[in-house]
Design an enzyme around this catalytic site. Structure first.
Site, PDB file in Angstrom:
ATOM      1  N   ASP A   1       0.870  -1.223   0.007  1.00  0.00           N
ATOM      2  CA  ASP A   1       0.046  -0.055  -0.049  1.00  0.00           C
ATOM      3  C   ASP A   1       1.041   1.215   0.029  1.00  0.00           C
ATOM      4  O   ASP A   1       1.166   1.800   1.116  1.00  0.00           O
ATOM      5  CB  ASP A   1      -0.799  -0.029   1.185  1.00  0.00           C
ATOM      6  CG  ASP A   1      -1.708   1.041   1.450  1.00  0.00           C
ATOM      7  OD1 ASP A   1      -2.162   1.790   0.220  1.00  0.00           O
ATOM      8  OD2 ASP A   1      -2.233   1.607   2.293  1.00  0.00           O
TER       9      ASP A   1
ATOM     10  N   LYS B   1       0.584   3.515  -2.708  1.00  0.00           N
ATOM     11  CA  LYS B   1      -0.426   4.914  -3.250  1.00  0.00           C
ATOM     12  C   LYS B   1       0.668   5.647  -4.215  1.00  0.00           C
ATOM     13  O   LYS B   1       0.642   7.128  -3.907  1.00  0.00           O
ATOM     14  CB  LYS B   1      -0.735   5.719  -2.077  1.00  0.00           C
ATOM     15  CG  LYS B   1      -1.894   5.032  -1.195  1.00  0.00           C
ATOM     16  CD  LYS B   1      -2.445   5.879  -0.020  1.00  0.00           C
ATOM     17  CE  LYS B   1      -3.287   5.177   0.899  1.00  0.00           C
ATOM     18  NZ  LYS B   1      -2.733   4.306   1.949  1.00  0.00           N
TER      19      LYS B   1
ATOM     20  N   ASP C   1       2.683  10.197  -9.307  1.00  0.00           N
ATOM     21  CA  ASP C   1       3.879  10.761  -9.795  1.00  0.00           C
ATOM     22  C   ASP C   1       3.612  10.752 -11.491  1.00  0.00           C
ATOM     23  O   ASP C   1       2.521  10.583 -11.952  1.00  0.00           O
ATOM     24  CB  ASP C   1       5.103  10.260  -9.634  1.00  0.00           C
ATOM     25  CG  ASP C   1       6.483  11.119  -9.415  1.00  0.00           C
ATOM     26  OD1 ASP C   1       6.641  12.089 -10.565  1.00  0.00           O
ATOM     27  OD2 ASP C   1       6.868  11.124  -8.629  1.00  0.00           O
TER      28      ASP C   1
ATOM     29  N   THR D   1     -10.203   7.240   3.308  1.00  0.00           N
ATOM     30  CA  THR D   1     -11.492   7.026   4.242  1.00  0.00           C
ATOM     31  C   THR D   1     -11.254   8.290   5.193  1.00  0.00           C
ATOM     32  O   THR D   1     -12.236   8.185   5.941  1.00  0.00           O
ATOM     33  CB  THR D   1     -11.672   5.804   4.541  1.00  0.00           C
ATOM     34  OG1 THR D   1     -10.519   5.258   5.407  1.00  0.00           O
ATOM     35  CG2 THR D   1     -11.873   4.639   3.772  1.00  0.00           C
TER      36      THR D   1
END
Length: 232
Positions: A61, A63, A66, A117
């Site tokens: 994870d 993310k 770029d 979230t």
């Protein structure tokens, strides 16, 4: 396809803490774990290799967000680690997501973050200057993610049904912020129980502190796994 194992967020600060946690599980219990930024940047790529060597599945994870060529090159590196799933920010755009898919290859799952979230609608409008509703923003990102050829999105369980309605039933919805009934919500704004997430159609759920900070993490994991699969 729905994953029967809840993904355990290994939100630990060190390699040793991960080893200590994983050693508590029977060898035959093959987990699906999430390795996030803190652990990956602190322990390095070796943490992925170690977890994979134990037979566990890995959602890395990070993310990525770029320019397309940089993301493509980074994904090619992550593919060599043998990750089972990783992600990008949908806000990077369709071309960036296509480049990520090309760099990672077709084996691992590749999903995108819509809105975190922890983000409320007020925060989205104030800081991101996106003047639609939070739901509209999420659905737009989900459609663009599918357009780019990715497998699905990270989203709130509250958004799953509507995302699948504007994409497809086999479009993956991975939902963090899952808490057993009665537990603290922490810094998550939009949360749901494992049973509720199952009923609403989530394909993968991510659970962290209710397992990793439990006095008996193996028992906590088994209870959440049972709740997640109760209606299967």
């Amino acid at each position: 396809m729905r994953e029967s194992r809840p993904i355990v967020a290994l939100d630990f600060p060190s390699f040793e803490a991960v080893k200590e946690f994983l050693d508590r599980f029977p060898q035959e219990e093959k987990l699906y774990v999430k390795i996030g930024m803190e652990l990956y940047y602190g322990a390095g790529p070796e943490i992925v290799s170690y977890v994979k060597s134990l037979g566990h599945s890995v959602f890395l994870d990070l993310k990525l967000h770029d320019i397309p060529n940089t993301v493509k090159s980074a994904m090619a590196v992550l593919a060599k680690l043998g990750v089972d799933m990783t992600n990008v920010h949908a806000a990077g755009g369709v071309e960036m997501m296509k480049a990520a898919r090309e760099g990672l290859g077709k084996g691992p799952k590749l999903i995108a973050v819509t809105q975190l979230t922890s983000t409320s609608e007020e925060q989205m409008r104030d800081f991101q200057n996106i003047q639609t509703s939070l739901e509209e923003s999420v659905l737009h990102y989900a459609q663009k993610t599918q357009e780019a050829g990715l497998d699905g999105v990270v989203c709130s369980a509250h958004e799953v049904a509507k995302i699948k309605a504007v994409t497809s039933e086999d479009f993956i919805c991975l939902t963090p912020g899952i808490r057993p009934a009665g537990s603290s919500v922490g810094d998550q704004k939009r949360v749901m129980t494992p049973a509720d997430a199952y009923r609403i159609g989530s394909d993968y759920i991510v659970v962290g502190r209710p397992i990793t900070q439990a006095e008996e993490p193996v028992a906590a994991y088994q209870a959440i796994k049972a709740e997640w699969n109760a209606q299967a």
